[in-house]
Design an enzyme around this catalytic site. Structure first.
Site, mmCIF file in Angstrom:
data_model
loop_
_atom_site.group_PDB
_atom_site.id
_atom_site.type_symbol
_atom_site.label_atom_id
_atom_site.label_comp_id
_atom_site.label_asym_id
_atom_site.label_seq_id
_atom_site.Cartn_x
_atom_site.Cartn_y
_atom_site.Cartn_z
ATOM 1 N N GLU A 1 23.516 3.644 -5.008
ATOM 2 C CA GLU A 1 22.129 4.164 -5.659
ATOM 3 C C GLU A 1 21.435 4.812 -4.640
ATOM 4 O O GLU A 1 21.053 4.270 -3.605
ATOM 5 C CB GLU A 1 21.567 3.842 -7.094
ATOM 6 C CG GLU A 1 22.826 3.313 -7.988
ATOM 7 C CD GLU A 1 22.526 3.047 -9.229
ATOM 8 O OE1 GLU A 1 21.169 2.281 -9.350
ATOM 9 O OE2 GLU A 1 23.456 2.759 -10.085
ATOM 10 N N HIS B 1 12.563 8.865 -14.609
ATOM 11 C CA HIS B 1 14.119 8.718 -14.058
ATOM 12 C C HIS B 1 14.597 9.952 -13.981
ATOM 13 O O HIS B 1 13.894 11.524 -14.675
ATOM 14 C CB HIS B 1 14.917 8.406 -15.530
ATOM 15 C CG HIS B 1 16.013 8.057 -14.633
ATOM 16 N ND1 HIS B 1 17.234 9.164 -13.943
ATOM 17 C CD2 HIS B 1 16.924 7.234 -14.206
ATOM 18 C CE1 HIS B 1 18.448 8.978 -13.804
ATOM 19 N NE2 HIS B 1 18.619 7.384 -13.507
ATOM 20 N N ARG C 1 13.185 7.172 -6.236
ATOM 21 C CA ARG C 1 13.257 8.387 -7.887
ATOM 22 C C ARG C 1 12.209 9.389 -7.842
ATOM 23 O O ARG C 1 12.467 10.492 -8.306
ATOM 24 C CB ARG C 1 12.531 7.137 -8.747
ATOM 25 C CG ARG C 1 14.785 7.027 -8.898
ATOM 26 C CD ARG C 1 14.628 5.572 -10.761
ATOM 27 N NE ARG C 1 16.383 5.416 -10.887
ATOM 28 C CZ ARG C 1 16.396 3.794 -11.403
ATOM 29 N NH1 ARG C 1 15.374 3.422 -12.401
ATOM 30 N NH2 ARG C 1 17.583 4.510 -11.288
ATOM 31 N N HIS D 1 10.855 6.766 -17.696
ATOM 32 C CA HIS D 1 12.077 5.030 -17.817
ATOM 33 C C HIS D 1 11.422 4.274 -17.807
ATOM 34 O O HIS D 1 12.281 3.863 -17.958
ATOM 35 C CB HIS D 1 13.137 5.863 -16.415
ATOM 36 C CG HIS D 1 14.320 5.021 -16.894
ATOM 37 N ND1 HIS D 1 15.233 4.739 -17.991
ATOM 38 C CD2 HIS D 1 14.655 4.231 -15.513
ATOM 39 C CE1 HIS D 1 16.130 4.308 -16.784
ATOM 40 N NE2 HIS D 1 16.130 3.894 -15.875
ATOM 41 N N ARG E 1 9.991 1.404 -8.645
ATOM 42 C CA ARG E 1 10.805 0.423 -8.752
ATOM 43 C C ARG E 1 12.233 0.672 -7.483
ATOM 44 O O ARG E 1 12.359 2.125 -7.669
ATOM 45 C CB ARG E 1 11.188 0.288 -10.714
ATOM 46 C CG ARG E 1 12.494 -0.817 -10.366
ATOM 47 C CD ARG E 1 13.221 -0.898 -11.940
ATOM 48 N NE ARG E 1 13.529 0.440 -12.303
ATOM 49 C CZ ARG E 1 14.599 0.752 -12.675
ATOM 50 N NH1 ARG E 1 15.438 -0.674 -12.111
ATOM 51 N NH2 ARG E 1 14.970 1.265 -13.376
HETATM 52 C C1 LIG Z 1 19.025 3.763 -20.567
HETATM 53 C C2 LIG Z 1 18.172 2.930 -19.508
HETATM 54 C C3 LIG Z 1 18.914 3.207 -18.209
HETATM 55 C C4 LIG Z 1 19.149 2.061 -18.048
HETATM 56 N N1 LIG Z 1 20.022 1.241 -16.667
HETATM 57 C C5 LIG Z 1 19.381 0.502 -15.801
HETATM 58 C C6 LIG Z 1 20.148 0.365 -14.486
HETATM 59 O O1 LIG Z 1 21.703 0.790 -14.631
HETATM 60 N N2 LIG Z 1 19.752 -0.887 -13.668
HETATM 61 C C7 LIG Z 1 18.954 -1.785 -14.725
HETATM 62 O O2 LIG Z 1 18.513 -2.956 -13.137
HETATM 63 N N3 LIG Z 1 17.911 -1.423 -15.488
HETATM 64 C C8 LIG Z 1 18.400 0.001 -15.822
HETATM 65 N N4 LIG Z 1 17.294 -0.060 -16.277
HETATM 66 C C9 LIG Z 1 16.290 -0.278 -16.817
HETATM 67 C C10 LIG Z 1 16.429 -2.196 -17.798
HETATM 68 O O3 LIG Z 1 17.179 -1.742 -18.572
HETATM 69 C C11 LIG Z 1 15.667 -2.948 -18.124
HETATM 70 O O4 LIG Z 1 14.061 -2.582 -17.587
HETATM 71 C C12 LIG Z 1 15.575 -4.388 -19.241
HETATM 72 O O5 LIG Z 1 16.697 -4.497 -19.443
HETATM 73 C C13 LIG Z 1 14.334 -4.430 -19.218
HETATM 74 O O6 LIG Z 1 14.614 -6.148 -19.570
HETATM 75 P P1 LIG Z 1 13.898 -6.993 -20.760
HETATM 76 O O7 LIG Z 1 14.196 -8.004 -20.867
HETATM 77 O O8 LIG Z 1 12.689 -7.365 -20.004
HETATM 78 O O9 LIG Z 1 13.373 -6.324 -21.661
HETATM 79 P P2 LIG Z 1 14.867 -5.513 -22.686
HETATM 80 O O10 LIG Z 1 15.830 -5.547 -22.791
HETATM 81 O O11 LIG Z 1 13.703 -4.365 -23.395
HETATM 82 O O12 LIG Z 1 14.041 -5.677 -24.068
HETATM 83 C C14 LIG Z 1 13.013 -6.308 -25.636
HETATM 84 C C15 LIG Z 1 12.956 -6.627 -25.981
HETATM 85 O O13 LIG Z 1 11.162 -7.064 -27.531
HETATM 86 C C16 LIG Z 1 11.899 -6.962 -28.205
HETATM 87 N N5 LIG Z 1 10.543 -6.647 -28.477
HETATM 88 C C17 LIG Z 1 9.468 -5.547 -28.439
HETATM 89 N N6 LIG Z 1 8.832 -5.568 -29.358
HETATM 90 C C18 LIG Z 1 8.654 -7.008 -29.698
HETATM 91 C C19 LIG Z 1 7.340 -7.418 -30.883
HETATM 92 N N7 LIG Z 1 6.196 -6.673 -31.728
HETATM 93 N N8 LIG Z 1 7.956 -7.652 -31.716
HETATM 94 C C20 LIG Z 1 9.527 -9.091 -31.614
HETATM 95 N N9 LIG Z 1 10.163 -8.167 -30.569
HETATM 96 C C21 LIG Z 1 10.142 -7.620 -29.860
HETATM 97 C C22 LIG Z 1 12.646 -6.290 -28.753
HETATM 98 O O14 LIG Z 1 13.377 -6.181 -29.952
HETATM 99 C C23 LIG Z 1 14.333 -6.257 -27.569
HETATM 100 O O15 LIG Z 1 14.513 -7.742 -27.982
HETATM 101 C C24 LIG Z 1 17.657 1.162 -17.862
HETATM 102 C C25 LIG Z 1 17.056 1.062 -18.770
HETATM 103 C C26 LIG Z 1 17.175 2.240 -19.894
HETATM 104 C C27 LIG Z 1 15.898 2.264 -20.724
#
Ligand SMILES: Cc1cc2nc3c(=O)[nH]c(=O)nc-3n(C[C@H](O)[C@H](O)[C@H](O)COP(=O)(O)OP(=O)(O)OC[C@H]3O[C@@H](n4cnc5c(N)ncnc54)[C@H](O)[C@@H]3O)c2cc1C
Length: 539
Positions: A114, A230, A276, A340, A375
């Site tokens: 990528e 993005h 990006r 993003h 990032r």
């Molecule tokens: C469309 C898309 C494609 C992507 N593609 C990639 C990729 O290919 N590779 C890569 O490395 N990254 C990618 N990313 C980025 C990556 O997915 C995220 O940065 C990463 O998954 C974040 O993980 P996390 O566990 O920090 O948060 P998240 O996976 O966002 O989880 C957050 C959690 O917190 C909970 N939450 C939020 N607020 C509250 C609240 N007030 N009370 C209770 N629960 C709450 C939500 O319900 C959820 O369960 C992508 C993102 C998107 C949107």
């Protein structure tokens, strides 16, 4: 006041960071994981392209570190980045043990490339549904561990503190009941805040609640001016800003402007695989029409890619496009940037520790400085795994120490009284104020137009003024939409203040009025403290 619960470790969020942390903590006590919607609704679930990991030995690890550092435009925290790339392979091997099914060819793991990666090191699953597969396997593993309780449809609203120590939080259930939960340690793993912009690839849960709660409780928040846009989200009227993964460009997609010219050679040597921020700004510039407000289409083109079955390699993307009458290998696909990934967030060290005692953060909600100002693609799933595990290890360590030193009494929670719900003091809203959804839309519009990809002082000051007006209308109710509105307002305020203070251009933060990078003054991280002042600090 509603019911009271008690646990040892409380984790806000069940994305990759929260689930990985829960697994690490389970041997040390009771773990409660709460999520805003059903399990699986998170940014993690939508991650398409893959997870970057250096499985090719020492040289690969070094190169991954170089790529991460270069993409971060002079602001990457080198200790954090070294930890990410060095511990990444072990964390991914654990995933394989727990049953994550990455794509393979003849039994070997498939690797793709990528933007800004010097070699192919991205693992993917089911073609373009990597996050959902990782989430599935982590959830399955977490469910098999008796100490972990997973609680859905709970919106965390406010942290409860005793001095500078976090001792629990208040949440609201789907039925509107308010519960207080006390815990020995709280981990914010609540993900990003893409919903602060009108155009985003993020799902509805991404409203930055963790950052807002931490800020209101007095925690330091860092690098909020760095929001990654993005470059290639689908741009069709009335259709959600569906992400068209960078892996498409990794497999040879080109970008073309409205005259159908391939234009990236005017912007960067790496062409479509440039970092990006550069690709996103190039698309924005190519899309500016002749008169103010006019936009011209920009396209992703895969018609020249041969020797690859695009439907098989990108099944999710192909099927979404087909629903809208487009075929990857046949049509020019209209694209535009969308908000993003948030590089900034709750400031932590490399052990997930925040500036408040017993409050930790990991994943997208946190800012270790690992991504600097921009990032590197596919580094955030890895970040969630590595720093989720590290934060959990620290929580285990620190709480067992403090439990020995000063065992917590059984009911430590004071009576809960709501703290400041908006980031500025505001009068009570009048009964004629607009509905919550309209106020949220105003914030999103203001942020997109005045604090988006291209910024300047005038626009940012206008955004600050809009936010002051909106603050006056925010209702003080405790429904989920009202809680999220407060979060959006707080996150927007943090972004605007930090973007105004950084009078230079770096990574994802571009100021039309300060187009150069200024290392003398600004090779530093912005930090907003509880009182709202922005300071710039070295690592
Ligand atoms: C469309 C898309 C494609 C992507 N593609 C990639 C990729 O290919 N590779 C890569 O490395 N990254 C990618 N990313 C980025 C990556 O997915 C995220 O940065 C990463 O998954 C974040 O993980 P996390 O566990 O920090 O948060 P998240 O996976 O966002 O989880 C957050 C959690 O917190 C909970 N939450 C939020 N607020 C509250 C609240 N007030 N009370 C209770 N629960 C709450 C939500 O319900 C959820 O369960 C992508 C993102 C998107 C949107």
């Amino acid at each position: 006041m509603g019911s009271r619960l008690e646990t040892d470790f409380l984790i806000v969020g069940a994305g990759i960071a929260g689930l990985r942390a829960a697994i690490e903590l389970a041997g040390a006590g009771r773990v409660l994981v709460v999520t805003k919607e059903q399990l699986g609704e998170s940014n993690t679930n939508y991650a398409q392209g893959g997870i970057a990991v250096a499985l090719g030995g020492e040289e690969d690890v070094e190169l991954h570190l170089d790529d991460t550092t270069r993409a971060g435009d002079g602001l990457v925290n080198k200790t954090a980045a070294a930890i990410l790339v060095e511990e990444g392979p072990l964390r991914v091997e654990e995933l394989l043990e727990w049953g994550t099914r990455f794509d393979r060819e003849h039994g070997e793991l498939m690797l793709t490339r990528e933007g800004a990666h010097s070699r192919s090191r991205i693992l993917h699953a089911n073609g373009d549904a990597t996050g959902a597969e990782i989430g599935r396997s982590l959830l399955q593993h977490a469910r098999s561990i008796p100490n972990i309780t997973l609680a859905e449809w709970r919106t965390c609203e406010e942290l409860i503190t005793d001095g500078d120590t976090v001792i629990g939080l208040v949440l609201v259930t789907r039925d509107g009941e308010r519960q207080t939960v006390s815990a020995r340690a709280v981990l914010l793993a609540s993900g990003g805040a893409g919903q602060v912009y009108s155009d985003t690839t993020n799902p509805a849960v991404a409203t930055g609640d963790g950052i807002a709660m931490a800020w209101r409780a007095g925690s330091e928040i860092a690098d909020m001016e760095f929001y990654q846009f993005h470059p290639t989200a689908l741009s069709l009227p009335g259709v959600p800003r569906f992400l068209l993964s960078e892996a498409l460009r990794g497999e040879g997609a080109w970008l073309r402007n409205s005259r159908q010219e391939r234009f990236m050679e005017r912007y960067h040597l790496l062409l479509e695989l440039a970092p990006r921020d550069i690709v996103a700004r190039a698309i924005t510039r190519e899309g500016i029409g002749a008169s103010p407000g006019d936009t011209l289409p920009v396209y992703l083109d895969m018609r020249q890619v041969t020797g690859l079955n695009l439907n098989q390699r990108f099944p999710g993307i192909s099927s979404f496009l087909r629903e809208h009458g487009l075929e990857l290998g046949r049509d020019l696909i209209p694209v535009r940037p969308a908000a993003h990934y948030l590089m900034g967030g709750v400031k932590t060290d490399v052990h997930g520790r925040t500036s408040l005692k017993r409050l930790y953060a990991a994943g997208e909600v946190a800012c270790t400085g690992v991504h600097g100002a921009n990032r590197l693609a596919s580094n955030s799933l890895l970040e969630g795994l590595v720093f989720g595990a590290r934060a959990a290890a620290e929580m285990r360590e620190e709480t067992s120490f403090s439990a020995r030193m000063e065992a917590l009494p059984e009911h430590t929670l004071p009576e809960y009284t709501p703290v400041r719900r908006t980031s500025t003091t505001s009068p009570q809203p009048s009964p004629h104020t607009p509905p919550v959804a309209d106020l949220a839309a105003s914030i999103q519009h203001t942020m997109w137009v005045k604090a988006g990809l291209l910024r300047d002082r005038q626009g940012l000051e206008g955004a600050a003024e809009d936010l002051r007006d909106i603050a006056a209308a925010i209702p003080r109710t405790n429904t989920r939409p009202a809680i999220e509105l407060c979060s959006l307002h707080a996150v927007a305020t943090l972004i605007v203040r930090s973007a105004l203070a950084r009078e230079e251009s770096r990574g994802a933060h571009y100021r039309n009025d300060f187009p150069q990078r200024d290392d003398v003054t600004f090779q530093k991280h912005s930090v907003v403290s509880g009182d709202g002042r922005v300071q710039f600090v070295e690592e």
